[in-house]
Design an enzyme around this catalytic site. Structure first.
Site, PDB file in Angstrom:
ATOM      1  N   GLU A  86      -9.778   8.435 -20.642  1.00  0.00           N
ATOM      2  CA  GLU A  86      -9.470   9.155 -19.234  1.00  0.00           C
ATOM      3  C   GLU A  86     -10.374  10.053 -18.661  1.00  0.00           C
ATOM      4  OE1 GLU A  86      -5.329   9.501 -19.891  1.00  0.00           O
ATOM      5  OE2 GLU A  86      -5.027   7.426 -20.248  1.00  0.00           O
ATOM      6  N   GLY A  98      -1.968   2.414 -21.978  1.00  0.00           N
ATOM      7  CA  GLY A  98      -1.024   2.286 -20.672  1.00  0.00           C
ATOM      8  C   GLY A  98      -0.782   1.029 -20.485  1.00  0.00           C
ATOM      9  N   ASN A 150       0.267  12.285 -27.506  1.00  0.00           N
ATOM     10  CA  ASN A 150      -0.714  13.000 -26.190  1.00  0.00           C
ATOM     11  C   ASN A 150       0.280  12.838 -24.962  1.00  0.00           C
ATOM     12  OD1 ASN A 150      -2.474  13.393 -24.431  1.00  0.00           O
ATOM     13  ND2 ASN A 150      -3.750  11.783 -24.573  1.00  0.00           N
ATOM     14  N   SER A 203      -1.249   1.665 -26.373  1.00  0.00           N
ATOM     15  CA  SER A 203       0.086   0.837 -26.197  1.00  0.00           C
ATOM     16  C   SER A 203       0.751   1.139 -27.840  1.00  0.00           C
ATOM     17  CB  SER A 203       0.077  -0.220 -25.920  1.00  0.00           C
ATOM     18  OG  SER A 203      -0.387  -0.118 -24.332  1.00  0.00           O
ATOM     19  N   GLU A 219      -9.492   4.227 -29.357  1.00  0.00           N
ATOM     20  CA  GLU A 219      -8.531   3.717 -28.366  1.00  0.00           C
ATOM     21  C   GLU A 219      -9.405   2.781 -27.298  1.00  0.00           C
ATOM     22  OE1 GLU A 219      -5.416   6.921 -27.726  1.00  0.00           O
ATOM     23  OE2 GLU A 219      -7.069   7.304 -26.371  1.00  0.00           O
ATOM     24  N   LYS A 255      -0.466  13.716 -22.055  1.00  0.00           N
ATOM     25  CA  LYS A 255      -1.189  13.523 -20.684  1.00  0.00           C
ATOM     26  C   LYS A 255      -0.670  14.496 -19.819  1.00  0.00           C
ATOM     27  CE  LYS A 255      -2.564   9.073 -22.308  1.00  0.00           C
ATOM     28  NZ  LYS A 255      -2.923   7.669 -21.912  1.00  0.00           N
ATOM     29  N   HIS A 301     -11.363  11.726 -24.447  1.00  0.00           N
ATOM     30  CA  HIS A 301     -10.514  10.636 -24.213  1.00  0.00           C
ATOM     31  C   HIS A 301     -11.225   9.783 -23.039  1.00  0.00           C
ATOM     32  CE1 HIS A 301      -6.912   8.588 -22.838  1.00  0.00           C
ATOM     33  NE2 HIS A 301      -6.423   9.029 -23.895  1.00  0.00           N
TER      34      HIS A 301
HETATM   35  P1  13P Z   1      -0.563   4.892 -24.486  1.00  0.00           P
HETATM   36  O1  13P Z   1       0.092   4.871 -25.735  1.00  0.00           O
HETATM   37  O2  13P Z   1       0.418   5.259 -23.340  1.00  0.00           O
HETATM   38  O3  13P Z   1      -1.130   3.439 -24.120  1.00  0.00           O
HETATM   39  O4  13P Z   1      -1.755   5.834 -24.376  1.00  0.00           O
HETATM   40  C1  13P Z   1      -2.492   5.781 -25.374  1.00  0.00           C
HETATM   41  C2  13P Z   1      -3.565   6.980 -25.389  1.00  0.00           C
HETATM   42  O5  13P Z   1      -4.345   7.278 -24.156  1.00  0.00           O
HETATM   43  C3  13P Z   1      -3.284   8.229 -26.200  1.00  0.00           C
HETATM   44  O6  13P Z   1      -4.196   9.176 -25.877  1.00  0.00           O
END
Ligand code: 13P
Length: 248
Positions: free
Chosen positions: A101, A173, A12, A211, A167, A14, A99
């Site tokens: 976010e 992150g 992803n 992560s 997740e 982002k 997601h």
């Molecule tokens: P990270 O791998 O940067 O922690 O992000 C995970 C994520 O949100 C994948 O959709």
């Protein structure tokens, strides 16, 4: 989706990069694929404007492309929205929905996520439906309760053709990966929930995200009911993403 004995490894990207960096990253992945094709299903999810250039560079490989979101509508006067049918039309095979976010910053509810997953399936895309608890949920011993509610309302009643990504919000992150015991507990819980509540989709793939790096991917993917990973930061470099793929 028949990925028997294969892992689903999703990058992803982002809201990162430029046209040039997307093109270079896709070209590097294609080069790696041609040198050592992977037997696993690899997917990259670039930002909308870079989907076409990514698809273009991946042409000839078996690396699939996905989007990071889609509209609940099929077409029409919905300014700013991108329909699942359009994504399918340009060559996408997957779409991430719900997601954290988007749940956090765009106030997406599980009901909306469910509608997105349904229309994605209708358009021929495979939705990757995200669920996960916050740190407060985990500290308050509410992880499974919160996840059950998210599953109940976000997972459509359809036979198959979707994946679930667990997740934990606090692991995204942050460099704080969930412990293997915690991942195992939640993935087993999700599998059991599917067997009870979505019998026809009981073998839907369950991914872990939060992560994931080239250092921990192998251990995570060797756990029971972990059918793959959803990778954020570590998917932005071809080298690290490829190491994750090779560790599967
Ligand atoms: P990270 O791998 O940067 O922690 O992000 C995970 C994520 O949100 C994948 O959709």
């Amino acid at each position: 989706m028949n990925l028997k004995n294969k892992k689903l490894i999703v990058g992803n990207w982002k809201m990162n990069g430029t046209q040039e960096s997307a093109r270079d990253l896709a070209a590097d992945l294609a080069e790696k694929w041609f040198a050592t094709p992977s037997c696993h299903q690899i997917v990259v999810c670039p930002p909308f404007p870079y989907l076409s250039i990514t698809l273009n560079r991946l042409f000839g490989t078996e690396i699939a492309c996905g989007a990071q979101d889609c509209s609940i509508y099929e077409k029409g006067a919905y300014t700013g929205e991108v329909s699942a049918f359009m994504l399918k039309d340009i060559g996408c095979d997957y779409v991430i929905v719900g997601h954290s976010e988007r749940r956090q910053h765009h106030r997406e509810t599980s009901e909306l996520v469910c509608q997105k997953a349904e229309i994605a399936c209708k358009s021929g895309l495979i939705p990757i439906i995200c669920v996960g608890e916050t740190l407060a949920d985990r500290e308050g011993q509410k992880t499974l309760e919160v996840l059950e509610e998210q599953l109940k309302t976000s997972i459509p009643v359809i036979d198959q053709g979707f994946a679930i990504a667990y997740e934990p919000v606090w692991a995204i992150g942050t460099g704080k990966t969930a412990t293997t015991a915690a991942i195992l507990e939640v993935h087993t819980f999700i599998r059991t929930w599917l067997q009870k509540n979505r019998k026809k989709a009981a073998d839907a793939l369950i991914l872990y995200g939060g992560s994931v790096t080239d250092q921990n991917a192998q251990e995570i993917m060797s756990l029971a009911h972990v059918d793959g990973v959803l990778v954020g930061g570590a998917s932005l470099k071809a080298e690290t993403f490829w190491q994750i793929i090779q560790s599967a």
